[in-house]
Design an enzyme around this catalytic site. Structure first.
Site, PDB file in Angstrom:
ATOM      1  N   LYS A 189       0.877  -1.184   0.000  1.00  0.00           N
ATOM      2  CA  LYS A 189       0.000   0.000   0.000  1.00  0.00           C
ATOM      3  C   LYS A 189       0.915   1.235   0.000  1.00  0.00           C
ATOM      4  O   LYS A 189       1.435   1.633   1.039  1.00  0.00           O
ATOM      5  CB  LYS A 189      -0.876  -0.032   1.253  1.00  0.00           C
ATOM      6  CG  LYS A 189      -2.238   0.595   1.129  1.00  0.00           C
ATOM      7  CD  LYS A 189      -2.264   2.075   0.903  1.00  0.00           C
ATOM      8  CE  LYS A 189      -1.884   2.964   2.036  1.00  0.00           C
ATOM      9  NZ  LYS A 189      -1.713   4.383   1.591  1.00  0.00           N
ATOM     10  N   GLY A 242       6.189   4.578   8.707  1.00  0.00           N
ATOM     11  CA  GLY A 242       5.416   5.814   8.716  1.00  0.00           C
ATOM     12  C   GLY A 242       5.526   6.477  10.074  1.00  0.00           C
ATOM     13  O   GLY A 242       6.479   6.240  10.820  1.00  0.00           O
ATOM     14  N   GLY A 247       1.660   4.192  13.601  1.00  0.00           N
ATOM     15  CA  GLY A 247       2.297   2.923  14.004  1.00  0.00           C
ATOM     16  C   GLY A 247       1.651   2.366  15.263  1.00  0.00           C
ATOM     17  O   GLY A 247       1.395   1.160  15.372  1.00  0.00           O
ATOM     18  N   GLU A 264       8.637   0.679  11.468  1.00  0.00           N
ATOM     19  CA  GLU A 264       9.748   1.625  11.253  1.00  0.00           C
ATOM     20  C   GLU A 264       9.124   3.013  11.347  1.00  0.00           C
ATOM     21  O   GLU A 264       8.417   3.434  10.426  1.00  0.00           O
ATOM     22  CB  GLU A 264      10.355   1.438   9.859  1.00  0.00           C
ATOM     23  CG  GLU A 264      10.948   0.075   9.603  1.00  0.00           C
ATOM     24  CD  GLU A 264      12.345  -0.077  10.154  1.00  0.00           C
ATOM     25  OE1 GLU A 264      12.813   0.829  10.856  1.00  0.00           O
ATOM     26  OE2 GLU A 264      12.956  -1.123   9.890  1.00  0.00           O
ATOM     27  N   CYS A 298      13.428   9.889   8.129  1.00  0.00           N
ATOM     28  CA  CYS A 298      13.140   9.431   9.488  1.00  0.00           C
ATOM     29  C   CYS A 298      14.375   9.535  10.376  1.00  0.00           C
ATOM     30  O   CYS A 298      14.262   9.755  11.569  1.00  0.00           O
ATOM     31  CB  CYS A 298      12.634   8.004   9.443  1.00  0.00           C
ATOM     32  SG  CYS A 298      13.649   6.967   8.403  1.00  0.00           S
ATOM     33  N   GLU A 399       9.165  15.346  16.165  1.00  0.00           N
ATOM     34  CA  GLU A 399       9.691  15.161  14.802  1.00  0.00           C
ATOM     35  C   GLU A 399       9.020  16.201  13.907  1.00  0.00           C
ATOM     36  O   GLU A 399       7.794  16.255  13.841  1.00  0.00           O
ATOM     37  CB  GLU A 399       9.357  13.761  14.299  1.00  0.00           C
ATOM     38  CG  GLU A 399       9.880  13.532  12.891  1.00  0.00           C
ATOM     39  CD  GLU A 399       9.501  12.163  12.338  1.00  0.00           C
ATOM     40  OE1 GLU A 399       8.318  11.783  12.423  1.00  0.00           O
ATOM     41  OE2 GLU A 399      10.393  11.484  11.803  1.00  0.00           O
TER      42      GLU A 399
HETATM   43  P1  NAP Z   1       1.999   8.275   7.760  1.00  0.00           P
HETATM   44  O1  NAP Z   1       1.068   9.402   7.668  1.00  0.00           O
HETATM   45  O2  NAP Z   1       2.066   7.512   9.030  1.00  0.00           O
HETATM   46  O3  NAP Z   1       1.631   7.311   6.535  1.00  0.00           O
HETATM   47  C1  NAP Z   1       2.415   6.188   6.214  1.00  0.00           C
HETATM   48  C2  NAP Z   1       1.569   5.196   5.447  1.00  0.00           C
HETATM   49  O4  NAP Z   1       0.525   4.717   6.305  1.00  0.00           O
HETATM   50  C3  NAP Z   1       0.872   5.780   4.220  1.00  0.00           C
HETATM   51  O5  NAP Z   1       0.833   4.811   3.199  1.00  0.00           O
HETATM   52  C4  NAP Z   1      -0.530   6.063   4.760  1.00  0.00           C
HETATM   53  O6  NAP Z   1      -1.525   6.099   3.746  1.00  0.00           O
HETATM   54  C5  NAP Z   1      -0.726   4.861   5.665  1.00  0.00           C
HETATM   55  N1  NAP Z   1      -1.754   5.026   6.683  1.00  0.00           N
HETATM   56  C6  NAP Z   1      -2.265   6.193   7.178  1.00  0.00           C
HETATM   57  N2  NAP Z   1      -3.216   5.913   8.100  1.00  0.00           N
HETATM   58  C7  NAP Z   1      -3.308   4.572   8.189  1.00  0.00           C
HETATM   59  C8  NAP Z   1      -4.114   3.686   8.961  1.00  0.00           C
HETATM   60  N3  NAP Z   1      -4.988   4.122   9.860  1.00  0.00           N
HETATM   61  N4  NAP Z   1      -3.952   2.352   8.788  1.00  0.00           N
HETATM   62  C9  NAP Z   1      -3.062   1.879   7.915  1.00  0.00           C
HETATM   63  N5  NAP Z   1      -2.271   2.674   7.130  1.00  0.00           N
HETATM   64  C10 NAP Z   1      -2.385   4.003   7.284  1.00  0.00           C
HETATM   65  O7  NAP Z   1       3.513   8.701   7.468  1.00  0.00           O
HETATM   66  P2  NAP Z   1       4.043   9.587   6.262  1.00  0.00           P
HETATM   67  O8  NAP Z   1       3.655  10.994   6.579  1.00  0.00           O
HETATM   68  O9  NAP Z   1       3.675   8.987   4.958  1.00  0.00           O
HETATM   69  O10 NAP Z   1       5.630   9.390   6.422  1.00  0.00           O
HETATM   70  C11 NAP Z   1       6.388  10.137   7.283  1.00  0.00           C
HETATM   71  C12 NAP Z   1       6.675   9.362   8.547  1.00  0.00           C
HETATM   72  O11 NAP Z   1       7.324   8.136   8.228  1.00  0.00           O
HETATM   73  C13 NAP Z   1       7.648  10.100   9.441  1.00  0.00           C
HETATM   74  O12 NAP Z   1       7.221  10.013  10.793  1.00  0.00           O
HETATM   75  C14 NAP Z   1       8.950   9.342   9.257  1.00  0.00           C
HETATM   76  O13 NAP Z   1       9.840   9.459  10.329  1.00  0.00           O
HETATM   77  C15 NAP Z   1       8.465   7.954   9.039  1.00  0.00           C
HETATM   78  N6  NAP Z   1       9.484   7.137   8.339  1.00  0.00           N
HETATM   79  C16 NAP Z   1      10.171   6.187   9.054  1.00  0.00           C
HETATM   80  C17 NAP Z   1      11.149   5.437   8.432  1.00  0.00           C
HETATM   81  C18 NAP Z   1      11.935   4.393   9.209  1.00  0.00           C
HETATM   82  O14 NAP Z   1      12.563   3.553   8.583  1.00  0.00           O
HETATM   83  N7  NAP Z   1      11.916   4.416  10.531  1.00  0.00           N
HETATM   84  C19 NAP Z   1      11.429   5.627   7.082  1.00  0.00           C
HETATM   85  C20 NAP Z   1      10.711   6.575   6.383  1.00  0.00           C
HETATM   86  C21 NAP Z   1       9.720   7.337   7.032  1.00  0.00           C
HETATM   87  P3  NAP Z   1      -1.994   7.510   3.110  1.00  0.00           P
HETATM   88  O15 NAP Z   1      -0.820   8.011   2.370  1.00  0.00           O
HETATM   89  O16 NAP Z   1      -3.129   7.159   2.252  1.00  0.00           O
HETATM   90  O17 NAP Z   1      -2.353   8.391   4.265  1.00  0.00           O
END
Ligand code: NAP
Length: 505
Positions: A189, A242, A247, A264, A298, A399
């Protein structure tokens, strides 16, 4: 590409490229006919339309993955054959390198050098797991008496893999490669904002010989189809990258069926610069550490702690170089920093910088929305340095996920470690010192999954990537990731000639 959104006629919209989702080896449209529109953050133009999955589509993708796992041959392929397919995926990606780079830049607004590095790493990830899977095996264990015990590594089953927008292709590769290497089937996804390269990767998997249903790509809303997969009782594992709040939500929901979970999540990674560091190397490394990918990483080192004896010299150089960073055409190889993903993220960054100002902090560089020439309709923020902060400020604790670094001084090693660990997160960290013993001592005490010593890079295929504390758990990009996509089965057999009669009857 035309300028976008409200003014666009239906005919104009029809001319645009259309991306299908991939279910059971087929490129399909949404069952509802709904589409996602994806925009170039650098200039706000529409790039493409994408089939937007409904719950009905998610159910079909699940069934395809379930059937491919339960009845299909992929997990029964000899390991060498699966490795061959992974290598073929990498080879096709290499042939389509420029196209993948271009698409990633258009979809994310990131700079050319960042996109090239990430596409390269995505390719190398498939090559890494093609090699690693050949050596992934169970054990033979010592047991008393006339017993023989061995373990088998069996694929965990159907995996939902949920991807963020900051590294769309690389994160998809980090997830798909180890999962299919061990014989799992996946439903990927992608983030709604950046679905394009994950779709192309799904097509490449099919072209390389991955059987239908093994890799399904389901662009759609996280709260809708993402959540559907997380709650589905017959999905065996969720691998999520994410934000920390989502998470936590996923972990709670996955616990209802005790799904395997890898998380992650976010970070607020510290960088410690000691008085005995190579100051120029530490300045250059710290610039890259925060401003790479426009701070939307991240493991961005967004908290900088500098020893008081070198603070002035370090900061003069750091501020001067920050002001030289080039923003603008992402395709230009001299551009250092690309765009911010969208208006909402830009607003978040602005809000944090505003809060720092209200809290009495000083802005030493940046601190404003940027408008590079020719890109006035895009989303840009100046590389920003904030000093005179305290550990309780929002800008230090949260963050931000943008090009914003907070800087403060420390007196000694003990204080540096205390400040570095004073966070809910634990993903990345960096230590700059020419004293090897000190660097090792500090690395050992930092509560983070990754420590970069005199180095601005966090990971290559083979190095474990993942967090402590609220940065999640599980490690990607390494050999042990294969264990996270397998179950260990222990087989204990008796080879004595006398039948066993434990009750003595
Ligand atoms: P996000 O808002 O948490 O979204 C991540 C993914 O989850 C997207 O595909 C999103 O879909 C989906 N999602 C949203 N709500 C959900 C739910 N209730 N159930 C299941 N899936 C859901 O994060 P982001 O803004 O895309 O990414 C930024 C974050 O990712 C930052 O906090 C960053 O630190 C973290 N990150 C961590 C790593 C690591 O390896 N630790 C690497 C990269 C990024 P939609 O797009 O449709 O909302």
């Amino acid at each position: 590409m035309t300028t976008i959104r409200e003014n666009e006629t239906e005919q104009e919209s029809m001319k645009r490229e259309f991306y299908h989702m991939i279910i059971n080896g087929e490129k399909v449209k949404s069952s509802t006919g709904e589409v996602l529109k994806t925009y170039n953050p650098a200039n706000g133009e529409l790039i493409a339309e994408v089939a937007k999955a409904s719950k009905e589509d998610a159910e079909k993708a699940f069934e395809a993955a379930r059937n491919a796992f339960d009845k299909g041959k992929w997990k029964l392929f000899p390991v060498g054959k699966r490795a061959q397919v992974l290598n073929k995926i990498a080879a096709i990606m290499r042939n389509r390198f420029n196209e993948l780079v271009e698409l990633e830049i258009l979809d994310t607004g990131k700079s050319l050098h960042a996109a090239q590095g990430q596409v390269t790493q995505a390719i190398e990830d498939f090559e890494f797991y093609a090699g690693a899977i050949v050596g992934h095996r169970g054990t033979v264990n010592n047991v008393p008496g006339q017993f023989h015990n061995y373990t088998e590594k069996e694929p965990v089953g159907v995996c939902a893999q949920i991807i963020p927008w900051n590294y769309p292709l690389m994160m998809a590769a980090w997830k798909i490669a180890p999962a299919i290497a061990v014989g799992c089937t996946v439903i990927v996804k992608p983030a709604s904002l950046t679905p394009l390269t994950a779709i192309i990767l799904g097509e490449i998997c099919l072209e390389a010989g991955v059987p239908a249903g093994v890799v399904n790509v389901l662009p759609g809303s996280g709260s809708d189809v993402g959540n559907f997969l997380v709650e589905h009782p017959q999905v065996d594992k969720v691998a999520f990258t994410g934000s920390t709040p989502i998470g936590k939500d996923i972990m709670g929901k996955a616990s209802q069926t005790l799904k395997r979970v890898t998380l992650e999540l976010g970070g607020k990674s510290p960088s410690i610069v000691f008085e005995d560091a190579d100051i120029d190397a530490a300045v250059d490394g710290s610039l890259f550490g925060i401003f790479y990918n426009s701070g939307q990483s991240c493991e961005a080192r967004s908290r900088l702690y500098v020893h008081e004896d070198i603070y002035e010299e370090f900061m003069n150089k750091f501020v001067e170089k920050t002001k030289k960073l080039q923003l603008g055409n992402p395709f230009d190889k001299t551009t250092h920093m690309g765009a911010i993903i969208d208006q909402s993220q830009l607003d978040t960054i602005e809000g944090y910088v505003q809060s720092a100002k209200e809290d009495g902090a000083d802005i030493l560089a940046g601190g404003k929305v940027a408008k590079p020439e020719g890109y006035e309709n895009g989303f840009w923020y100046e590389p920003t340095i904030i000093s005179n902060v305290t550990q309780d400020m929002k800008v230090v604790r949260d963050e931000i996920f943008g090009p914003v670094v907070v800087v403060s001084k420390f007196k000694d090693e003990k204080e540096a470690i205390r400040l570095a660990n004073d966070t809910d997160f634990g993903l990345g960290s960096a230590v700059w010192s020419k004293d090897g013993a000190r660097a090792t001592r500090v690395a050992n005490q930092i509560q983070a999954g990754i420590v970069m010593v005199n180095c601005p890079f966090s990971a290559f295929p083979g190095t474990p990537f993942g967090g402590y504390k609220q940065s999640g758990f599980g490690r990607e990009l390494c050999i042990e990731t294969l264990d996270l996509y397998t179950e260990t089965k222990s087989v204990l057999s008796y080879y004595g000639s006398r039948p066993l009669n434990p009750f003595g009857l």
